[in-house]
Design a protein around this motif. Structure first.
Motif, PDB file in Angstrom:
ATOM      1  N   TYR A 572       0.810  -1.225   0.000  1.00 23.33           N
ATOM      2  CA  TYR A 572       0.000   0.000   0.000  1.00 23.33           C
ATOM      3  C   TYR A 572       0.843   1.275   0.000  1.00 23.33           C
ATOM      4  O   TYR A 572       0.318   2.382  -0.095  1.00 23.33           O
ATOM      5  N   SER A 603       0.112 -14.030   6.175  1.00 22.61           N
ATOM      6  CA  SER A 603      -1.170 -14.199   5.481  1.00 22.61           C
ATOM      7  C   SER A 603      -0.987 -14.842   4.112  1.00 22.61           C
ATOM      8  O   SER A 603      -1.816 -15.645   3.674  1.00 22.61           O
ATOM      9  N   LYS A 608      -4.469 -17.049   2.741  1.00 17.92           N
ATOM     10  CA  LYS A 608      -5.560 -16.086   2.793  1.00 17.92           C
ATOM     11  C   LYS A 608      -5.634 -15.343   1.461  1.00 17.92           C
ATOM     12  O   LYS A 608      -4.626 -15.141   0.788  1.00 17.92           O
ATOM     13  N   ARG A 610      -7.047 -12.225   1.231  1.00 20.77           N
ATOM     14  CA  ARG A 610      -6.961 -10.782   1.469  1.00 20.77           C
ATOM     15  C   ARG A 610      -6.342 -10.506   2.831  1.00 20.77           C
ATOM     16  O   ARG A 610      -6.413 -11.338   3.741  1.00 20.77           O
ATOM     17  N   ASP A 612      -6.329  -7.336   5.676  1.00 16.89           N
ATOM     18  CA  ASP A 612      -6.837  -6.023   6.084  1.00 16.89           C
ATOM     19  C   ASP A 612      -5.715  -5.206   6.717  1.00 16.89           C
ATOM     20  O   ASP A 612      -4.977  -5.693   7.577  1.00 16.89           O
ATOM     21  N   ILE A 613      -5.604  -3.951   6.292  1.00  8.74           N
ATOM     22  CA  ILE A 613      -4.549  -3.059   6.771  1.00  8.74           C
ATOM     23  C   ILE A 613      -5.177  -1.844   7.445  1.00  8.74           C
ATOM     24  O   ILE A 613      -6.067  -1.192   6.890  1.00  8.74           O
ATOM     25  N   ASP A 614      -4.724  -1.557   8.640  1.00  6.62           N
ATOM     26  CA  ASP A 614      -5.108  -0.340   9.349  1.00  6.62           C
ATOM     27  C   ASP A 614      -3.856   0.155  10.067  1.00  6.62           C
ATOM     28  O   ASP A 614      -3.483  -0.349  11.120  1.00  6.62           O
ATOM     29  N   GLN A 628      -6.211   2.807   5.722  1.00  7.13           N
ATOM     30  CA  GLN A 628      -7.113   1.664   5.891  1.00  7.13           C
ATOM     31  C   GLN A 628      -7.409   1.104   4.506  1.00  7.13           C
ATOM     32  O   GLN A 628      -7.991   1.785   3.669  1.00  7.13           O
ATOM     33  N   THR A 629      -6.993  -0.103   4.271  1.00 11.86           N
ATOM     34  CA  THR A 629      -7.187  -0.708   2.956  1.00 11.86           C
ATOM     35  C   THR A 629      -7.159  -2.219   3.092  1.00 11.86           C
ATOM     36  O   THR A 629      -6.879  -2.759   4.170  1.00 11.86           O
ATOM     37  N   THR A 630      -7.458  -2.880   2.015  1.00 18.05           N
ATOM     38  CA  THR A 630      -7.388  -4.342   1.971  1.00 18.05           C
ATOM     39  C   THR A 630      -6.479  -4.754   0.833  1.00 18.05           C
ATOM     40  O   THR A 630      -6.652  -4.310  -0.309  1.00 18.05           O
ATOM     41  N   LYS A 632      -4.992  -7.546  -1.662  1.00 18.10           N
ATOM     42  CA  LYS A 632      -5.313  -8.832  -2.259  1.00 18.10           C
ATOM     43  C   LYS A 632      -4.046  -9.671  -2.365  1.00 18.10           C
ATOM     44  O   LYS A 632      -2.980  -9.155  -2.698  1.00 18.10           O
TER      45      LYS A 632
END
Length: 656
Positions: A572, A603, A608, A610, A612-614, A628-630, A632
């Motif tokens: 990201y 992950s 997995k 996806r 999740d990023i925060d 905040q994103t996801t 793939k």
């Protein structure tokens, strides 16, 4: 033999064995020849050898009068500028140590280096760097003087340590009038056998170490480099890479003094290519990331051109590539495209070009050779005074780093049955120790040989091939050995990929963390009519993932089955030296990546789809932003975790 004769015979300098002595001789013998140029406000300002020598003289005389003593450290903080070089040579003429600090260093990095070296003087470029120093307050107790070069914005400060470089010059001129011979006594006293340079190592695994380099040995090493890759007086060099880096020291300071080249300082990184074209340098030294950026820019321009121009480019490039493989140039291809392309890039007058500091992928290397850039690869370490191998003219091997200088020795020890072992070396410019770290010196230098920690082998031609850092060579859980660096360089040949980190140690298969090259991918996305707001949103687009999957598949097609990339994620954000993810010379800090992105890596191998990023990222100016994103997890090759058919590591070694 006179000093002047010595200076022109095979670059052997004789009694001119320190930088100040060489500079003084140049000023006496060629006073009005141009030594440097600096572009400011769109105008190239020229400095002769007399100008160069006078600035060094005045700096030295004034600083000594202000209480600076021999064997103190003088730090240089800022971008590449003439004052940086003048300050370094002045330090040597005073019997002091020079230490360069990268201009984009964070506060804690500056504190560490200033305190470690006990620097008493900092020559700072401008208000930005002075701000950095003044904010440190009592954290840098040894610093007694801060000499600033650019007066803009400095009136608001009243710190007693601050003094402008113009005021320093005035004081030095006054001292010279009173004692015209004083500076010569200082220069005559410079000792070739004493430490002159504190040079920081890259610090890929921890904080950088500070290596001791002797002035006389530095001169001898630069002379041997010039015999391997000669220069002529008046040749133009453009100083682009950071001056604290050992190779920029070799080129912009050592070689420039010995061969009397003109060192050109560009106005800024954003004007680099335009300034290169204006100067038309005779030789350049650029890091692999810069060459990769130039290649990406060429490809981006082709993306914007008409279909006819794209076909002409492909046709001419194919002709040139075919001729290159036969050891020739295609006159028609040069006329049709290559000469114009080199002119556009500012490379028309190049006699020699070099890359070093990190490995360059053979595909990138081959591209520049094909368009007619006489690119050569270097190899070396800070501790050995920089590069000590280089390709000879008309003997360029894309996979290798060339052959050793005439004053260097290189061996491969503890070799396996395929000839791969650890590279060890010794040179005339070899360092004499690390500051406050005898243990590290004793570990690195055994029986007079520097143990580089790099894995490599010699080809039958005598060319040295470097595979990777020994500690970075890894095996999957299936026992497949691979070189992360080799695969990463193949990925970065794609103009869509800015950075890549290969994963797979003790895992069932290889995967990758990839950073998109924003300038290229954003242009491509606009052409596709895709909407995005920033780097994070662009890298998350399904279409971008699909495009990057195609790029990864191209690389996979060139790799043995056991070393293909099975999965990847698009990070990201870009990897950043300010976040500790890269060194200041843009080498990946793998341990930092493994720790910082451990959850993402896990992950990938937990199958997995996806992540999740925060998270919060902090900018250099102290600001921050929440992301905040996801992400793939893209699968290129389906893998059930079982062992892939083993292709021996020899395949990769010989391919690399």
């Amino acid at each position: 033999m006179s000093n002047l004769q010595a200076a022109t015979k095979d670059f052997e300098m004789g009694e001119l064995d320190t930088f100040p002595k060489i500079l003084r001789q140049n000023a006496k013998s060629w006073p009005n020849d141009i030594a440097m140029r600096e572009k400011e406000f769109g105008i190239w300002n020229e400095f002769t050898w007399v100008d160069y020598n006078n600035r060094v003289k005045w700096l030295s005389l004034a600083l000594i009068k202000l209480g600076v003593n021999p064997k103190e450290a003088i730090a240089l903080l800022g971008d590449n500028r003439p004052e940086w070089v003048w300050g370094e040579v002045a330090a040597h003429s005073m019997g002091c140590y020079s230490i360069g600090i990268f201009q984009d260093s964070l506060h804690e990095e500056v504190v560490y280096l200033l305190n470690k070296s006990n620097a008493t003087v900092v020559i700072a470029e401008d208000e930005e760097q002075c701000d950095k120093l003044l904010e440190l307050g009592d954290d840098i107790p040894d610093v007694k003087l801060i000499v600033y070069c650019d007066p803009r914005g400095m009136r608001k400060y009243d710190d007693k340590r601050l003094i402008s470089i113009e005021e320093i010059y005035k004081q030095g001129q006054a001292i010279e009038k009173m004692s015209p011979e004083l500076y010569d006594t200082y220069v005559d006293a410079t000792n070739a056998d004493e430490t002159a340079i504190y040079c920081t190592t890259s610090g890929t695994t921890s904080k950088p170490k500070i290596a001791f380099l002797c002035g006389g040995n530095f001169v001898k090493h630069c002379s041997s480099y010039l015999r391997a890759d000669p220069r002529q007086p008046g040749d133009n060099y453009v100083s682009v890479l950071p001056l604290p880096w050992i190779m920029e020291q070799v080129y912009a300071v050592g070689q420039a003094l010995i061969a009397r080249q003109i060192v050109n300082f560009v106005e800024g990184q954003e004007t680099l290519m335009a300034d290169l074209r204006e100067i038309g340098p005779n030789f350049v030294l650029l890091a692999p990331r810069v060459w990769e950026g130039i290649l990406a820019d060429v490809k981006a321009r082709m993306m914007d051109s008409t279909p006819l121009k794209q076909k002409l480019f492909d046709y001419a490039f194919a002709l040139s590539e075919k001729a290159q493989l036969e050891g020739k140039r295609s006159v028609f291809a040069d006329f049709l495209l290559m000469n114009a392309l080199k002119d556009r890039l500012g490379f028309t007058n190049l006699k020699s070009a070099a890359t070093g500091g990190a490995a360059m992928g053979p595909d990138t290397f081959r591209f520049f050779q094909t368009i007619g850039v006489p690119l050569r690869q270097l190899y070396g370490q800070t501790e050995l005074c920089g590069a000590y191998t280089v390709h000879k003219e008309n003997d360029v091997d894309y996979d290798s780093v060339g052959v050793a200088f005439d004053t260097a020795e290189v061996k491969v020890i503890n070799a396996d049955k395929e000839g791969v072992g650890e590279v060890i070396a010794r040179t005339v410019g070899m360092f004499t120790g690390y500051l406050d770290n005898q243990k590290a010196y004793d570990e690195d230098v055994i029986d007079g040989w520097m143990h580089t920690g790099d894995a490599g082998y010699f080809k039958p031609s005598g060319h040295l091939v470097i595979i990777d850092r020994i500690k970075d060579l890894a095996k999957t859980s299936n026992g497949i050995q691979y070189s992360p660096q080799y695969i990463e360089n193949k990925l970065k040949f794609s103009s869509f990929i800015g950075e890549a980190v290969i994963l797979g140690k003790d895992k069932p298969y290889l995967s990758a963390i990839i950073c998109i090259r924003f300038s290229i991918v954003s242009k491509w996305a606009e052409q596709q009519g895709l909407g995005f707001t920033n780097y994070t949103s662009l890298s998350a687009l399904p279409e971008v993932y699909q495009k990057l999957s195609e790029e990864v598949e191209k690389v996979n097609s060139t790799l043995p089955d056991a070393q293909k990339i099975n999965k990847f994620i698009l990070l990201y954000k870009e990897l950043d030296a300010d976040d500790g993810e890269l060194t200041r010379t843009r080498k990946v800090r793998r341990t930092v990546i493994a720790d910082k992105y451990g959850d993402i890596i896990q992950s990938i191998y937990d199958n997995k789809e996806r992540v999740d990023i925060d998270t919060v990222i902090t900018f250099q100016d102290g600001g921050s932003s929440r992301i905040q994103t996801t992400l793939k997890v893209a699968t290129v090759i389906e893998n059930d975790g079982s062992a892939v058919s083993s292709t021996s590591s020899q395949t990769q070694r010989k391919a690399s």
